[in-house]
Design a protein around this motif. Structure first.
Motif, PDB file in Angstrom:
ATOM      1  N   GLU A 123     -15.194  -4.931  -4.013  1.00 45.77           N
ATOM      2  CA  GLU A 123     -14.599  -5.438  -5.245  1.00 45.77           C
ATOM      3  C   GLU A 123     -14.082  -4.298  -6.125  1.00 45.77           C
ATOM      4  OE1 GLU A 123     -17.765  -7.881  -6.653  1.00 45.77           O
ATOM      5  OE2 GLU A 123     -17.258  -9.501  -5.254  1.00 45.77           O
ATOM      6  N   VAL A 124     -14.805  -3.186  -6.162  1.00 41.54           N
ATOM      7  CA  VAL A 124     -14.348  -2.020  -6.923  1.00 41.54           C
ATOM      8  C   VAL A 124     -13.058  -1.473  -6.301  1.00 41.54           C
ATOM      9  CG1 VAL A 124     -14.874   0.377  -7.543  1.00 41.54           C
ATOM     10  CG2 VAL A 124     -16.609  -1.393  -7.802  1.00 41.54           C
ATOM     11  N   CYS A 152       0.835  -1.204   0.000  1.00 40.97           N
ATOM     12  CA  CYS A 152       0.000   0.000   0.000  1.00 40.97           C
ATOM     13  C   CYS A 152       0.873   1.259   0.000  1.00 40.97           C
ATOM     14  CB  CYS A 152      -0.922   0.009   1.216  1.00 40.97           C
ATOM     15  SG  CYS A 152      -2.020   1.439   1.266  1.00 40.97           S
ATOM     16  N   GLU A 153       0.574   2.158  -0.928  1.00 39.80           N
ATOM     17  CA  GLU A 153       1.321   3.409  -1.030  1.00 39.80           C
ATOM     18  C   GLU A 153       0.467   4.624  -0.703  1.00 39.80           C
ATOM     19  OE1 GLU A 153       3.488   3.578  -4.704  1.00 39.80           O
ATOM     20  OE2 GLU A 153       4.419   1.628  -4.333  1.00 39.80           O
ATOM     21  N   GLY A 154      -0.771   4.390  -0.261  1.00 41.03           N
ATOM     22  CA  GLY A 154      -1.621   5.478   0.203  1.00 41.03           C
ATOM     23  C   GLY A 154      -2.198   6.372  -0.872  1.00 41.03           C
ATOM     24  N   TYR A 155      -2.423   5.853  -2.069  1.00 41.35           N
ATOM     25  CA  TYR A 155      -3.013   6.665  -3.129  1.00 41.35           C
ATOM     26  C   TYR A 155      -4.435   7.104  -2.783  1.00 41.35           C
ATOM     27  CZ  TYR A 155       0.862   5.377  -6.177  1.00 41.35           C
ATOM     28  OH  TYR A 155       2.104   5.217  -6.719  1.00 41.35           O
ATOM     29  N   GLY A 156      -5.173   6.246  -2.091  1.00 40.26           N
ATOM     30  CA  GLY A 156      -6.517   6.601  -1.646  1.00 40.26           C
ATOM     31  C   GLY A 156      -7.630   6.335  -2.633  1.00 40.26           C
ATOM     32  N   LEU A 157      -7.328   5.758  -3.782  1.00 38.89           N
ATOM     33  CA  LEU A 157      -8.374   5.457  -4.754  1.00 38.89           C
ATOM     34  C   LEU A 157      -9.380   4.469  -4.185  1.00 38.89           C
ATOM     35  CD1 LEU A 157      -6.167   5.135  -7.953  1.00 38.89           C
ATOM     36  CD2 LEU A 157      -7.536   7.090  -7.221  1.00 38.89           C
ATOM     37  N   CYS A 158      -8.908   3.521  -3.407  1.00 38.37           N
ATOM     38  CA  CYS A 158      -9.801   2.538  -2.787  1.00 38.37           C
ATOM     39  C   CYS A 158     -10.734   3.216  -1.795  1.00 38.37           C
ATOM     40  CB  CYS A 158      -8.993   1.439  -2.099  1.00 38.37           C
ATOM     41  SG  CYS A 158      -7.846   2.056  -0.836  1.00 38.37           S
ATOM     42  N   VAL A 193      -1.570  -0.631  -6.966  1.00 46.24           N
ATOM     43  CA  VAL A 193      -0.454  -1.498  -6.548  1.00 46.24           C
ATOM     44  C   VAL A 193      -0.934  -2.850  -6.052  1.00 46.24           C
ATOM     45  CG1 VAL A 193       1.124   0.411  -6.062  1.00 46.24           C
ATOM     46  CG2 VAL A 193      -0.375  -0.435  -4.253  1.00 46.24           C
ATOM     47  N   ALA A 194      -2.210  -3.160  -6.267  1.00 47.77           N
ATOM     48  CA  ALA A 194      -2.813  -4.439  -5.878  1.00 47.77           C
ATOM     49  C   ALA A 194      -2.567  -4.792  -4.414  1.00 47.77           C
ATOM     50  CB  ALA A 194      -2.297  -5.553  -6.795  1.00 47.77           C
ATOM     51  N   ALA A 195      -2.811  -3.815  -3.533  1.00 47.04           N
ATOM     52  CA  ALA A 195      -2.588  -4.022  -2.108  1.00 47.04           C
ATOM     53  C   ALA A 195      -3.805  -4.583  -1.380  1.00 47.04           C
ATOM     54  CB  ALA A 195      -2.177  -2.706  -1.443  1.00 47.04           C
ATOM     55  N   LEU A 196      -4.965  -4.577  -2.019  1.00 48.23           N
ATOM     56  CA  LEU A 196      -6.188  -5.079  -1.385  1.00 48.23           C
ATOM     57  C   LEU A 196      -6.602  -6.410  -1.988  1.00 48.23           C
ATOM     58  CD1 LEU A 196      -8.339  -1.847  -1.324  1.00 48.23           C
ATOM     59  CD2 LEU A 196      -7.398  -3.023   0.660  1.00 48.23           C
ATOM     60  N   LEU A 215     -16.176   1.518   3.816  1.00 53.27           N
ATOM     61  CA  LEU A 215     -15.362   0.393   4.273  1.00 53.27           C
ATOM     62  C   LEU A 215     -13.975   0.780   4.747  1.00 53.27           C
ATOM     63  CD1 LEU A 215     -16.186  -2.130   1.412  1.00 53.27           C
ATOM     64  CD2 LEU A 215     -17.164  -2.054   3.715  1.00 53.27           C
ATOM     65  N   MET A 216     -13.454   1.921   4.273  1.00 55.71           N
ATOM     66  CA  MET A 216     -12.067   2.271   4.570  1.00 55.71           C
ATOM     67  C   MET A 216     -11.852   3.772   4.426  1.00 55.71           C
ATOM     68  SD  MET A 216     -10.561   0.691   1.038  1.00 55.71           S
ATOM     69  CE  MET A 216     -11.717  -0.671   1.109  1.00 55.71           C
ATOM     70  N   HIS A 217     -10.749   4.244   5.001  1.00 58.32           N
ATOM     71  CA  HIS A 217     -10.364   5.646   4.854  1.00 58.32           C
ATOM     72  C   HIS A 217      -8.861   5.766   5.072  1.00 58.32           C
ATOM     73  CE1 HIS A 217     -10.819   5.290   9.249  1.00 58.32           C
ATOM     74  NE2 HIS A 217      -9.925   6.246   9.314  1.00 58.32           N
ATOM     75  N   LEU A 218      -8.309   6.887   4.674  1.00 55.71           N
ATOM     76  CA  LEU A 218      -6.906   7.181   4.951  1.00 55.71           C
ATOM     77  C   LEU A 218      -6.858   8.012   6.228  1.00 55.71           C
ATOM     78  CD1 LEU A 218      -5.459   8.163   1.455  1.00 55.71           C
ATOM     79  CD2 LEU A 218      -5.343   5.949   2.604  1.00 55.71           C
TER      80      LEU A 218
END
Length: 62
Positions: A48-49, A10-16, A56-59, A23-26
């Protein structure tokens, strides 16, 4: 469905977090925080999105 994050990738881009804010936050340091590791059924598609948009396929979901 379980949601996991590979902290080393994870590089913290925040797109997820933008695609699945329920479900998540930075945090203030830019670290990803999973608000739910067990994804509630109505949020399956959001999880899934979030996995797909991570550059970086961290999830992973499973």
């Amino acid at each position: 469905m379980k949601l996991t994050v590979d902290r080393d990738r994870c590089e913290g881009y925040g797109l997820c977090a933008e695609s699945a804010p329920q479900l998540m936050h930075l945090d203030e340091d830019g670290e990803l925080v999973l608000d739910h590791e067990e994804v509630p059924a109505p949020s399956d598609s959001a999880a899934e999105v979030a996995v797909r948009v991570c550059p970086v396929a961290a999830l992973k979901v499973g």
